[in-house]
Design an enzyme around this catalytic site. Structure first.
Site, PDB file in Angstrom:
ATOM      1  N   GLU A 167      44.720   2.726  41.307  1.00 45.06           N
ATOM      2  CA  GLU A 167      45.427   3.402  39.993  1.00 45.06           C
ATOM      3  C   GLU A 167      46.931   4.273  40.767  1.00 45.06           C
ATOM      4  O   GLU A 167      47.223   5.045  40.109  1.00 45.06           O
ATOM      5  CB  GLU A 167      44.702   4.584  39.698  1.00 45.06           C
ATOM      6  CG  GLU A 167      43.481   3.947  39.060  1.00 45.06           C
ATOM      7  CD  GLU A 167      42.592   5.116  38.084  1.00 45.06           C
ATOM      8  OE1 GLU A 167      42.668   4.912  36.909  1.00 45.06           O
ATOM      9  OE2 GLU A 167      42.113   6.180  38.816  1.00 45.06           O
ATOM     10  N   HIS A 188      39.020  13.196  38.446  1.00 45.66           N
ATOM     11  CA  HIS A 188      38.044  12.756  37.435  1.00 45.66           C
ATOM     12  C   HIS A 188      37.022  14.237  37.589  1.00 45.66           C
ATOM     13  O   HIS A 188      35.722  13.980  37.757  1.00 45.66           O
ATOM     14  CB  HIS A 188      36.995  11.670  37.569  1.00 45.66           C
ATOM     15  CG  HIS A 188      38.113  10.550  38.137  1.00 45.66           C
ATOM     16  ND1 HIS A 188      37.730   9.833  39.262  1.00 45.66           N
ATOM     17  CD2 HIS A 188      39.083  10.004  37.630  1.00 45.66           C
ATOM     18  CE1 HIS A 188      38.465   8.746  39.302  1.00 45.66           C
ATOM     19  NE2 HIS A 188      39.601   8.745  38.529  1.00 45.66           N
TER      20      HIS A 188
HETATM   21 ZN   LIG Z   1      40.954   7.473  37.831  1.00 46.06          ZN
END
Ligand SMILES: [Zn+2]
Length: 284
Positions: free
Chosen positions: A79, A100
């Site tokens: 990412e 997260h």
């Molecule tokens: Zn992520």
């Protein structure tokens, strides 16, 4: 920003601080723009943030396409496009955090808006957008919710601009400090490492306080004989409305400005905390 060697040592501490404060777990990442080559950014290779320990753990990437400058670089985070597209769109952004955090996730999944409910997270402003990657998927995309390419990263970065500025393409400074990512997590940024970490930590704390306040309020509504705050509950003891009362826009703005001058204080505490914990090694 400070020189690169100092920054990388600070970036190791930042990885540890985000873990110590339950913003990241084995997943999540923080990056910086390379102060010596501003079309590049630097972040850990593919490892848990708590275990980043030396300058050699970092990989330098091109902002243009998030490709590694060193063709023999170790594997990186998938990412990293979250980071490259933030640096590409906003010239003032020097640090990006993506995570997260379990405390944040209810607000990326429930449809309940995340709002600043006390003064320290005033940087959340009046609206924290929820970006939904599903809306931009094409036929060949992998629907695993990860930000896997420039197009997906650019779409997320666009959400940091106010609606009026979203078509501009690039600008100096994002209008928003935090964007939630539906069914996934959140991202934030800063003009330096300390500010980005401050925002990541206190966005997470705010989410916890907002959730606790909402639960308490709803439990309290079922308790007999309570002393009620008529501004919230009305004379009849009924909730006046079910929406949470966040900071006003004026409060959020003033709090953000006041708190911006105090970031060094929590940073000093956080560095001391991770340096005292044997899990975290900083050989920078
Ligand atoms: Zn992520």
């Amino acid at each position: 920003m400070a020189n690169l060697t100092t920054l990388l040592t600070t970036l190791i501490s930042a990885n540890h601080i985000l873990h110590y404060n339950s913003v990241v777990d084995a997943y999540g990442h923080i990056s910086i723009r390379n102060p010596e080559q501003t079309d590049q950014f630097i972040m850990s290779g593919n490892r848990a943030p708590a275990l980043v320990s030396s300058h050699s753990d970092f990989v330098t990437y091109r902002i243009s396409d998030a490709s590694a400058v060193d063709p023999n670089a170790p594997q990186g985070y998938i990412e990293r496009y979250i980071h490259s597209e933030m640096y590409k769109r906003y010239s003032s952004v020097q640090c990006v955090v993506h995570a997260h955090a379990p405390d944040i996730l209810p607000y990326a999944t429930s449809g309940v808006p995340l709002k600043p409910v006390y003064h320290l997270p005033g940087f959340l402003g009046t609206e924290v957008p929820v970006w939904d990657i599903e809306t931009i998927y094409n036929a060949t995309d992998i629907h695993d919710l990860l930000v896997r390419n420039v197009r997906e990263g650019a779409s997320l970065a666009q959400q940091f601009a106010s609606p009026a500025n979203q078509t501009a393409g690039t600008s100096s400074t994002p209008d928003r400090n935090v964007v939630l990512m539906r069914k996934h997590g959140f991202s934030t940024h800063g003009p330096d490492i300390q500010t980005a970490v401050f925002r990541a930590v206190f966005a997470t704390v705010n989410a916890r306080v907002q959730t606790d306040s909402t639960l308490l309020r709803n439990a309290f509504s079922n308790m007999a004989g309570r002393d009620i705050d008529v501004r919230v509950w009305g004379q009849s003891g009924m909730l006046l409305n079910n929406a949470f009362e966040p900071l006003t826009s004026q409060q959020a703005k003033a709090a953000e400005e006041s708190n911006a001058g105090t970031v060094a204080r929590p940073w000093g505490l956080w560095v001391a905390e991770v340096e005292a914990n044997p899990l975290y090694k900083n050989n920078g």
